[in-house]
Design an enzyme around this catalytic site. Sequence first.
Site: not given
Lengths: 398, 398
Positions: B147, B194, B205
């Site tokens: 994602s 996110e 990430d």
Amino acid sequence: MHIKECIMSAPGKAILHGEHAVVHGNVALAVSLNLRTYLQLQATSTSKVCINLPNINTFLSWDVTELKQLLPDSGAELGNVNELDAELVRRLRDLVGVSNGTLDTRSMAILAFLYIYLSVFAGSGELPSLTVSVWSELPTGAGLGSSAAYSVCLAAALLSASGTIPSLLSDQESTARWGEVEMELINRWAFQGERIIHGNPSGVDNAVGTWGGILRYHSGKITPLSRVPMLRILLTNTKVPRSTKVLVAGVKDKMNKFPSIINPVLESVNAVSCTCEQTLSEMTSDTPTPEHYNILEELIDINQHHLNVMGVGHPALDTLCRVTLARGLHSKLTGAGGGGCGITLLRPETECSVVQDTIQDLRDCGYDCWETSIGAEGVQQHSPLAVKEEALEVFARY
Amino acid sequence: MHIKECIMSAPGKAILHGEHAVVHGNVALAVSLNLRTYLQLQATSTSKVCINLPNINTFLSWDVTELKQLLPDSGAELGNVNELDAELVRRLRDLVGVSNGTLDTRSMAILAFLYIYLSVFAGSGELPSLTVSVWSELPTGAGLGSSAAYSVCLAAALLSASGTIPSLLSDQESTARWGEVEMELINRWAFQGERIIHGNPSGVDNAVGTWGGILRYHSGKITPLSRVPMLRILLTNTKVPRSTKVLVAGVKDKMNKFPSIINPVLESVNAVSCTCEQTLSEMTSDTPTPEHYNILEELIDINQHHLNVMGVGHPALDTLCRVTLARGLHSKLTGAGGGGCGITLLRPETECSVVQDTIQDLRDCGYDCWETSIGAEGVQQHSPLAVKEEALEVFARY
């Protein structure tokens, strides 16, 4: 000289938690392993001293007169249980034909026997003729305290034969144990045997062989836990040979290479030993519950991972853990690692068929496997009626 | 409105060391995973905004006029990159038909896209018609930052299309990266994506997707390591499903149950991360040596044992470790554990045949396995010439 005949047994030893970490000042729990060494002492009128060690294919005898010559002429004191008599050891080495460096099992076993025999009887001014026969369920050289169980049996039998400690058995009793004072004396003489066999032993193995149960070992101090449960286990010998010295040095190397990584692991192992001690104590003061066993299993798994981190694991031990876990049982190495032996905890509710299947699985891997227990009694005197059939059959041959 | 077409890519993420321990204030090393997500943005004259997400079988479009109605009438400010506009999210949820609790991958991906699209173009007063197509080498929901890679690509492409950041490619260049200021902006917008998808992400990430390489994460602070080697690895997905939330809670439970045992293990994991960081830094300042790789392998083994102690292992991960070790390769789980993915370090001298055999072994276990690298570049812009054939084939369909 009239001596008392007897049959003694003493258990082996396993490390439940704390192997390797103990070398660096942490707590270890040493437990008696109910694979036992049996010793029969018989009075003879042959004027010979005989020893039969069928496990290591050793059968020897000496004339009593020959052995008498090893005693000091001057009446210098023998039989000091606190110090090894270096001069007597030297003379015995000459007699047995051991050069200083040699450390084979047979020679060491014989030296220990003759040393304790001469020391214990020196005071009485007379050396009796007798035959000692030993048979053991313990594999030798597997880190299971087989030499200590042997030394403990020797000490108990020779002290009893000489009348230094009482022979316990009345007609009714089939198995009996001594009081604290006699046990302490047995342990000290067994420690002398261990010193002859190992050079510089920690004293843990003979203490376990004498007192049985579970001992806490920390910075050279040995403390028997007051009450302990007896736990069923499988003992598995992977038969992968290893050198304790090399393994201990490897852990030290890892500590030097990665101190910030390995030191906390040793700290964690210490906490595993202490948590286990606490759990075992709860199991004896309350009724043991399944949750107690869950904790014991968790501690076994954690410690096995820690031992792998220290670098003392082995693929054969990984296999042991995997094979037993497939049957719902938890295992760890015991002792030096790098192969050698592992223990598998059995729960009270573990069914007989599961145990049998697991043993078969492990034998299929090429391992030796025994169902036994830890935390069992230490040194005992038995009437012939109370000795395993297998041991009696062996003794009947001599 | 004239917008600039582009193709972007961003890498996935793996945790090299420190998963779980990071939750309790210890260092983790997050690394870019060179399994990439590719995004193509095309200008259209259809007055429509289209998105094609073939990996999750999602193809949607909206009239630009319909989307315009979601913008505030009052000219209230949109496009604040530091705060999520809750009102806009609410309107988008209504448009997409997501109830508050629902968190399916498709809806979240669409929400993130529309949110960034509207926010980035709101300032220009006009919403362009365009088509975004995304294709990824990353499995979704496997803890590999898919994602985030998607959000990073979206941010880079939409910021570039709007002219907020420059389009980089001259005719000669096939692949290019932005400067610090633009990267910071991409990262912040990706973080908004996110937040829409995950609620309360750590930001690690999207930072890995943007900067690539290796990031140190400690107590909420993210620090890219200045120079890092690129390491060849195998990434294996055991496909055993797991819940990160349950696993994190399980570690917390173990800490509460056995604090004196588990806390030192977390401390040791912290030291593993720091030792690894130190080793990686030495590998870039000197020439990497076999000993550097030996240390990386040792750290992988140690951490895998520690993760097992924390209770986040799984038999499928044990199998991964055993199968790769049989080929001389060292593996650990990455991310939450309890199944999921593992990484296997390949050495520079590891032969191609060994890699291929290992991949085959792992596929025979039923796992997905990719040969890739960690420490690779972050977000990039590509000319069509520099994009993987596979991605181009996918894009050609839309």
